[in-house]
Structure formats: structure tokens, C-alpha cells
Motif scaffolding. Structure first.
Motif, short mmCIF file in Angstrom:
data_model
loop_
_atom_site.label_atom_id
_atom_site.label_comp_id
_atom_site.label_asym_id
_atom_site.label_seq_id
_atom_site.Cartn_x
_atom_site.Cartn_y
_atom_site.Cartn_z
N VAL A 106 24.06 97.80 -59.76
CA VAL A 106 24.26 96.68 -60.69
C VAL A 106 23.31 95.58 -60.24
CG1 VAL A 106 25.83 94.89 -61.50
CG2 VAL A 106 26.66 97.22 -61.22
N PRO A 107 22.25 95.30 -60.98
CA PRO A 107 21.29 94.28 -60.54
C PRO A 107 21.85 92.88 -60.74
CG PRO A 107 20.71 95.09 -62.71
CD PRO A 107 21.89 95.91 -62.26
N PRO A 108 21.17 91.86 -60.19
CA PRO A 108 21.59 90.47 -60.44
C PRO A 108 21.50 90.15 -61.93
CG PRO A 108 19.98 90.58 -58.64
CD PRO A 108 20.00 91.93 -59.29
N ARG A 109 22.23 89.14 -62.35
CA ARG A 109 22.14 88.67 -63.73
C ARG A 109 20.76 88.09 -64.00
NH1 ARG A 109 27.07 85.33 -62.73
NH2 ARG A 109 25.54 83.64 -62.84
N ALA A 110 20.47 87.85 -65.24
CA ALA A 110 19.16 87.30 -65.62
C ALA A 110 18.88 85.96 -64.95
CB ALA A 110 19.09 87.16 -67.14
N ASP A 111 19.94 85.18 -64.67
CA ASP A 111 19.75 83.88 -64.03
C ASP A 111 19.73 83.99 -62.50
OD1 ASP A 111 22.38 84.36 -63.35
OD2 ASP A 111 23.21 82.63 -64.41
N GLY A 112 19.78 85.22 -61.98
CA GLY A 112 19.72 85.43 -60.53
C GLY A 112 21.05 85.47 -59.83
N GLY A 113 22.15 85.27 -60.56
CA GLY A 113 23.47 85.27 -59.93
C GLY A 113 24.06 86.66 -59.83
N LEU A 160 26.38 96.19 -67.44
CA LEU A 160 25.69 95.49 -66.36
C LEU A 160 24.68 96.38 -65.65
CD1 LEU A 160 28.83 93.72 -64.77
CD2 LEU A 160 27.26 92.83 -66.52
N MET A 161 24.52 97.62 -66.14
CA MET A 161 23.63 98.59 -65.50
C MET A 161 22.51 98.99 -66.46
SD MET A 161 26.37 101.21 -63.80
CE MET A 161 27.41 100.79 -62.41
N ASP A 192 19.12 105.77 -62.81
CA ASP A 192 19.76 105.91 -61.50
C ASP A 192 20.55 107.21 -61.41
OD1 ASP A 192 18.86 103.65 -60.24
OD2 ASP A 192 20.68 102.47 -60.53
N PHE A 193 21.27 107.50 -62.46
CA PHE A 193 22.11 108.70 -62.46
C PHE A 193 21.26 109.96 -62.35
CE2 PHE A 193 24.96 111.97 -63.97
CZ PHE A 193 26.22 111.55 -63.53
N ALA A 194 20.12 109.97 -63.00
CA ALA A 194 19.25 111.15 -62.96
C ALA A 194 18.51 111.26 -61.63
CB ALA A 194 18.25 111.10 -64.12
#
Length: 441
Positions: A186-193, A255-256, A262-264
Motif C-alpha cells: 500500500v503506497p503513501p497517499r498522493a499527499d505523502g501521508g 489503496l493498491m 504485485d500479485f503477479a
């Protein structure tokens, strides 16, 4: 101490042990089958973030790395349980005071810090892209060919230890779960949070299809699926993957963005409990001892794999102190002291898998946990839950089950006495109400 020691494996335990032994004056050579991960990078998709707790921190403090580890870790004060259907998650604190936490840290980052510590220790030499494949006639075998002589070989080469496998006198039970694991991000949100609450270990308890997520310093989360292996292969295309996550993990699927990729890409790992017997053997004049996962791999559901292996290293160092540096006596004592503890945590880790996947979403479980925390506050120091004893103390694992049984017996006796007293008082009140009591004078 000037005897030559070879350590197979430059993972977490191998590096910590090399540093401890180097500080004792030993000449230590550490062989690692992989290239230097500080240069080549870590293997993708095989980290399972570490949850370092009291035992691991106590070990890291011995080599001056506790402060550094905590600075690079994120504390998790409880579990965040995500219900089926995507409703509001519920937070379950790990401790009664809500102040104790386990610490999420990337395996690769901690391994790099331990490699640096070992490399900077006089007497320690690191050799990468060389694999110790066994011991024969007092020599180690490097990729199958005779190598240097060593008085002591410490096998820190993991659950599928090549050193262990080369020794006829060591038996090994390997119990595989039907489940495997696969990592996602799950990467950070667009605002970096952070996209999820970083103060918790997140759990999506779905019976056989559990997922967890731990926070990282870059504000991403490492998610790990624990599924029966057949369920991984059943999702044989990106549409099936996306549809499955939207149905079973709806609050995180969005959120992914690279879920399908990633799954592959990321492999499916196995989950195994290893019980080797014995841990120590004289192989042609070379003392060989198994350490960490090579001796006692456990499943990761109590977050104790690395913590337990670190305790092995500290115990070897302590046993060398207690025997005047006599390796034969020290390793025999290490095995005697540690094996009951590793057997105990192996069983508790398997039981915690059932708790995480099935029990944490139960109202009955939450009520019992609230009652335990109330007792911990009321009987501070005298009553502690199993989770607190494992994660927030260094009480030997082997002592924990008996302590929990004693606590339960005492509480049961107290509850029975209270119920008896309440019943007696009630009967007296009923008699008085019916006029059967002695009149007041």
C-alpha cells in the motif's frame, strides 16, 4: 579466545553473533550465499516486516544498536481489525496502559545495520556469494568444495539449512502449513501521508484468507497475505485478482494501485515449523551448532522469529562466559537452556495464527481482552496476559504457559470464592425478607 569460528549465513542472527564473538576476541569468518544486500538490494517480496519487541531490543542493546533500531522503526500500539464488508475497523491495544508497542522495521534495513556492526568489529570478516554447504573431515565445504578448517561452525543459514542437511546425526521435523504467504504494497497517499493508521498492525481476519499490514518509514505499508497455496493459483489473471480484493478487502483494495502487478510478480513463500534434534554435533573434530531458524524455525504469527533468534545469540555469548570460553561445554549448555524455550514459542506462534485469523473479530474475544486489561491494571505486575509476557518481557518462553495456568487457577478460585460469598449473602437476605432472620435487638 583465539579459536577460528565460521558462521554460515549473514542474516540477522549470523551478523549479531559475529559481532558478539568478535568482541570476545574470536577470529570469525561469515559466509553468505547472496551478494552483499547493502549493494545488491534485498530480495523482493520476501521480507515479512519484523515486529521487534522487548527480547530483540535487549539483544540489540548488547551491540549498541537498540537506539538506532528504534529510530528507524514505527511503534504499533495495537491491532486494527478490519471487519468483513469494509465497516469501521476496531482498535485493540496490546497493553492495558496502551503505552507498550511492538516495533515495525524492515528486515533489509535491520540486516544492513547488523552487517555494518559486524564488518566494523575487529576479527570479523564477511565473505559474500559463498555458500557453506556442509562440514567434512574438519573442513567446511564451500559450494561443495573443501574450504578452510574451523574449530567451530555456527549454522545461521535458515530454515532450510544446508549445514544441517549435510550432517547425518541431526534429525529434523519440518511441519508445513497449508498456507503460503505473498507480499503486496500500500503506497503513501498522493499527499505523502499514510493511507492507513501507522500506529497499528492491521489485520483483515478472513478465516483461511487472512491479510496483515505493517507500516514503513517511507509511509507505505507492507501487506502480507496468508492463504492456502491453492487460493493463490486460483487467481490466475488481473481481473480475478482485483475482483477478489474488492469483494474481500474492500476498504484497502482501492489503496493498491499496483495490486495486480504485485500479485503477479511477488513469489509465494512457505510457512514451516522446524524442530531439529540435536542442535550440536562433533563433525570430524569440528563442533557444529545450529542457531536461529536452522534449529527451530517458527511461523511468524507472534512476531517472534527474529526476537527468538537474537536470544539464541545472547545465550551462546552468556554460555561462553559461564564456561570460561570452553566451546564444547558452552554449546551443550546453550542447547540445554534454549530448546525448551523454542519449543514453547513454536506452539504459541501456531496458536496465535488461529487467534489472528478467527478470534480477533469475535465480540467474545474483545470482551475477554478487555477483562484481561482490567486485571492487568488492577493487579499490576502480578497478572499479565500471554501476549504481554511474550512481547513486552524477557521471561523465558518456556515459563509462560505454566504462569498463565497459575494465573487462571488463582482467578478461578477467586471467582468461585466471590460467587460463594455472594450466594451466601443473597440467601441471608432472602431469609430476612421472609421474616426468617433473627429480629434485631
Amino acid at each position: 579466545m583465539t579459536e577460528r569460528v565460521v558462521i554460515a549465513g549473514a542474516g540477522l542472527a549470523g551478523c549479531l553473533l559475529a559481532t558478539l564473538l568478535g568482541r570476545r576476541g574470536a577470529e570469525v569468518t561469515v559466509y553468505e550465499r547472496r551478494p552483499d544486500p547493502r549493494v545488491a538490494g534485498a530480495e523482493r517480496g520476501r521480507s515479512i516486516n519484523l515486529a521487534v519487541s522487548a527480547r530483540g531490543l535487549a539483544a540489540l542493546e548488547q551491540v549498541g544498536l537498540k537506539k538506532q533500531a528504534l529510530e528507524r522503526a514505527l511503534p504499533m500500539h495495537g491491532r486494527m481489525v478490519h471487519p468483513v464488508g469494509g465497516g469501521a475497523p476496531n482498535f485493540q491495544p496490546y497493553s492495558a496502559d496502551r503505552e507498550r508497542a511492538i516495533n515495525s522495521i524492515g528486515r533489509a534495513e535491520l540486516n544492513a545495520a547488523l552487517l555494518d556492526a559486524a564488518e566494523s568489529t575487529p576479527g570479523v570478516t564477511l565473505r559474500f556469494s559463498r555458500r557453506v554447504t556442509g562440514v567434512e573431515d574438519g573442513r567446511i565445504l564451500l559450494d561443495g568444495e573443501p574450504g578452510e578448517r574451523a574449530r567451530v561452525v555456527l549454522a545461521c543459514d535458515g530454515a532450510y539449512s544446508a549445514v544441517r542437511g549435510s550432517l547425518d546425526g541431526i534429525g529434523c521435523d519440518q511441519d508445513f502449513l497449508e498456507h503460503g504467504y505473498k507480499e503486496l504494497t500500500v503506497p503513501p497517499r498522493a499527499d505523502g501521508g499514510f493511507a492507513l493508521d501507522p500506529d497499528a498492525l492491521h489485520i483483515w481476519p478472513r478465516g483461511t484468507l487472512m491479510m496483515i499490514a505493517l507500516p514503513n518509514l517511507d509511509r507505505s505499508f507492507t501487506c502480507t497475505l496468508f492463504w492456502p497455496k491453492g487460493d493463490f493459483t486460483a487467481l490466475d489473471g488481473p481481473r480475478k485478482v482485483r475482483a477478489h480484493f474488492e469483494a474481500h478487502y474492500p476498504d484497502v483494495a482501492g489503496l493498491m494501485p499496483d495490486l495486480e502487478g504485485d500479485f503477479a510478480r511477488n513469489p509465494v513463500g512457505s510457512l514451516v515449523t522446524v524442530r531439529a534434534r540435536p542442535w550440536v554435533q562433533d563433525a570430524g573434530g569440528t563442533l557444529v551448532a545450529l542457531v536461529g531458524d536452522a534449529a527451530h524455525a517458527i511461523v511468524p504469527f507472534f512476531g517472534q522469529g527474529a526476537n527468538c533468534a537474537f536470544e539464541d545469540c545472547i545465550e551462546i555469548d552468556r554460555c561462553l562466559d559461564g564456561t570460561g570460553g570452553r566451546w564444547d561445554r558452552a554449546l551443550a549448555l546453550y542447547q540445554e537452556r534454549r530448546r525448551p524455550n523454542t519449543d514453547a514459542i513454536a506452539g504459541m506462534a501456531l496458536d496465535n495464527f488461529v487467534e489472528m485469523r478467527d478470534r480477533v473479530s469475535s465480540p467474545l474475544f474483545r470482551a475477554r481482552q478487555a477483562a484481561q486489561h482490567a486485571l492487568e491494571r488492577r493487579l499490576a505486575g502480578r497478572y499479565m496476559s500471554r501476549y504481554e509476557l511474550v512481547s513486552f518481557t524477557t521471561v523465558p518462553y518456556a515459563e509462560i504457559p505454566a504462569r498463565i495456568r497459575r494465573q487462571n487457577l488463582i482467578l478461578g478460585a477467586a471467582a468461585s470464592a466471590a460467587a460463594l460469598a455472594a450466594g451466601t449473602a443473597l440467601r441471608a437476605a432472602v431469609r430476612a425478607a421472609r421474616g426468617g432472620g433473627r429480629p434485631a435487638r
